[in-house]
Structure formats: C-alpha cells, structure tokens
Enzyme design. Structure first.
Site, short mmCIF file in Angstrom:
data_model
loop_
_atom_site.label_atom_id
_atom_site.label_comp_id
_atom_site.label_asym_id
_atom_site.label_seq_id
_atom_site.Cartn_x
_atom_site.Cartn_y
_atom_site.Cartn_z
N ARG A 179 11.27 3.71 3.38
CA ARG A 179 10.85 2.70 4.37
C ARG A 179 12.07 1.89 4.72
NH1 ARG A 179 5.73 -1.30 4.26
NH2 ARG A 179 4.82 0.64 5.03
N HIS A 228 4.82 5.44 11.54
CA HIS A 228 4.31 5.33 10.16
C HIS A 228 3.33 6.49 10.01
CE1 HIS A 228 3.22 3.77 6.39
NE2 HIS A 228 2.84 2.55 6.71
N LYS A 253 26.88 -3.64 -4.01
CA LYS A 253 28.34 -3.56 -4.15
C LYS A 253 28.99 -3.02 -2.90
CE LYS A 253 27.50 -2.08 -8.89
NZ LYS A 253 27.43 -0.83 -9.65
N ARG A 281 0.79 -1.23 0.00
CA ARG A 281 0.00 0.00 0.00
C ARG A 281 0.83 1.28 0.00
NH1 ARG A 281 -2.60 -4.09 1.61
NH2 ARG A 281 -0.61 -4.53 2.60
N THR A 282 1.82 1.34 0.87
CA THR A 282 2.52 2.62 1.03
C THR A 282 3.23 3.01 -0.27
OG1 THR A 282 2.79 2.04 3.35
CG2 THR A 282 4.10 3.89 2.53
#
Ligand code: CP
Length: 310
Positions: free
Chosen positions: A106, A134, A85, A56-57
């Site tokens: 996130r 959140h 890397k 969703r986010t």
C-alpha cells in the site's frame, strides 16, 4: 484454469468478469469448509509493505495467510525500516522479494504497486495506491453483492461521496462495468465527481448512469447504497476540503423512503458520513462486507500461490 496463479493484482481491470466469478466460487468453497484449508500455505510467507495506514487490508491479509497455515513478515510503519536511513523504496521491496512468496503493498502514490511489480519476481498485490485503485477491495465488494443479492446484474446501485479521490469507489465503479447493473447513480457534490477515466469506462460499458447531487432524489430506487468518506488526506488544497466537508450524510430518517431490502455498503473506515444508529439496522452491510474481505483474500492467496483450484 486458475486465472490467478502467479499473477500480480494491480488493478481490477486486469481481470475479467469470468475471472472474478471463478474467484467467488473458490471463496464459496473455502467458506463452506474452512477447516480443509488450514495447512494449504504452510511454509509460504506473505510480505507486506504498508507506506500508508490501514486496518482492514493489512490485518485481513495477515489473518488470511495465517488461517491458511502461512506466515507473514513486513512493516506498517516505513520509518522502522532502513528507509529511515535513506534506502530507496525499490531496494526495500527487493528484500521482501528475496524473503517472501507474495507481497502486498500500500502506498500513497498512484503507480507504486505497478512499479513494485516491475522490480519484484514474486506476485505483487496492490493494497491501495493513492487515489487510483484498490482491487482487492473491489473483489470483496463484488463478492459481498454476490452473496447478498446473488449477483450484480439488474441491480440499481448508488455510489455516494468523494468519487474523485476515493480509490475504493474508482475501483468499484470499474468493477461494476464488467457486470450489468440496471443503473448506477453517481451521488456527490459536483466537485467530487469521478475522474474522466472512470466516466469513460462507464460510457464504454453502455451501463445507464446518472450524476445526482442529492441522495434523497434516488433513495427509493436503490438496491445498494455504497458510501465512502471524504478523503481529506488526498485533497491537494486543504481549503477545498474545508469547503466540502460535511456535505453529505446518511441519516436514519432518509432511509424511511428506502426499500426494506436496500443495503448500505462502505469500504470503511467510516467517519461522520453515516448515522451510527444505522449500524444496528438490517440496512448496514458494511461489517459483513469487511468479514467477506477475509475470505476473498484467503481465496486470492490460495489461487495465486497454488494449483489447488482449477
Ligand atoms: N477498506 C480499507 O482499505 O480499509 P483500510 O484502509 O483500513 O485497510
């Protein structure tokens, strides 16, 4: 005054009730006349850096940006970037900062969004950092309540589940503290009660709250039952999760004692904690809630990136 212009969005407590109500009014205006805003973010780019999975986010931020005429670049799998890397995360973020106008991040670690905000010039939006915050989830949760109930004040809210590790409920409870709900029931097994900092905020707010072990004790009183899954991935000790899994479940039978107007919210994803037959009932607000997430994120992006709303 637009309280979001050029701002980072790291925690819900960075904003006031007045700020949030301003955002709700902007969201209303966008919802009412969505065709008016299709080009407003033309030539603007949203960068996304997702170090943790999301449906969703990420997708609603991407959809929001595109519905406003903007574009997106980013990654949902860090190992497709030069992090593989050995590049340092802050250098990866610096690159997004060079290429974009706003960044959504996130990350599984608490404080990652705050660190990103220190490193980057462009506004950072916290799309969830560990078990901490959140904030845009809370904005959409509160907006959902505002749309369905006309506001939070005077409501009786039960928050059920893993209140210890779920950032959605941490943020939601912090957000509720800015309003005047009549009562908050914290419904969870004792070991999954909210962290001290959230309890301290509840105490300081003066809101009446109570710990409850069994949802059935309070269900007839509730206006809203906010449910969250057990956050298996955040348990430091897997045996603790094994002991607690399946310890709460919302069945259709339980709802026989609920008010007809009671609504169930959930940040999603939901797993085993809600009977799927509830999905088709009027109690289920969670899919509508996810839809409001698109509109609140549209309003947030317009507000951060433009002076369109004053
Ligand atoms: N509610 C929420 O944050 O969902 P995702 O984890 O799918 O983004």
């Amino acid at each position: 005054m637009n309280p979001f212009r050029g701002r980072d969005v790291i925690g819900i407590t960075d904003f006031s009730r007045k700020d949030l109500e301003w955002l709700f009014r902007v969201t209303d205006r966008i919802v009412e006349d969505i065709g008016e805003y299709t080009d407003i973010l033309k030539n603007r780019i949203l960068g996304y850096a997702f170090f943790e999975s999301s449906t969703r986010t990420r997708l609603s931020f991407e959809a929001a940006m595109k519905r406003l005429g903007g574009q997106t670049v980013g990654f949902a799998q860090p190992m497709v970037t030069s992090l593989r890397k050995g590049e340092k995360m802050i250098d990866t973020l610096r690159m997004l900062d060079l290429y974009c106008d706003v960044i959504v991040i996130r990350h599984p670690l608490e404080g990652a969004a705050r660190l990103a905000a220190e490193v980057c010039e462009c506004p950072i939006i916290n799309g969830g950092d560990g078990k901490f915050q959140h904030p845009t989830q809370t904005m959409l949760d509160l907006y959902t309540i505002y749309r369905e109930f006309g506001g939070v004040d005077g409501l009786i809210v039960g928050v059920l589940g893993d209140l210890k590790y779920a950032r959605a409920t941490n943020s939601f409870l912090m957000g509720l503290c800015m309003f005047r709900p009549k009562k908050i029931y914290l419904i969870s097994p004792p070991i999954l009660r909210p962290r001290e900092m959230v309890i301290d905020l509840l105490k300081a707010s003066g809101i009446d709250y109570e710990f409850v072990d069994d949802m059935q004790d309070v269900i007839p009183e509730l206006d809203i039952l906010y449910v969250v899954r057990i956050q298996k991935e955040r348990f430091p000790d897997p045996s603790e999760y094994e002991r607690i899994k399946g310890s709460y479940y919302v069945s259709l039978d339980y709802l026989e004692r609920a008010k007809d107007t009671m609504r169930i919210m959930h940040p999603l994803p939901k797993l085993e904690e809600i009977d799927p037959s509830i999905d088709k009932t009027d109690y289920a607000l969670y899919y509508k809630q996810a839809k409001w997430g698109l509109y609140i994120r549209m309003a947030l992006l317009v507000s951060i990136l433009t002076d369109m709303f004053e």
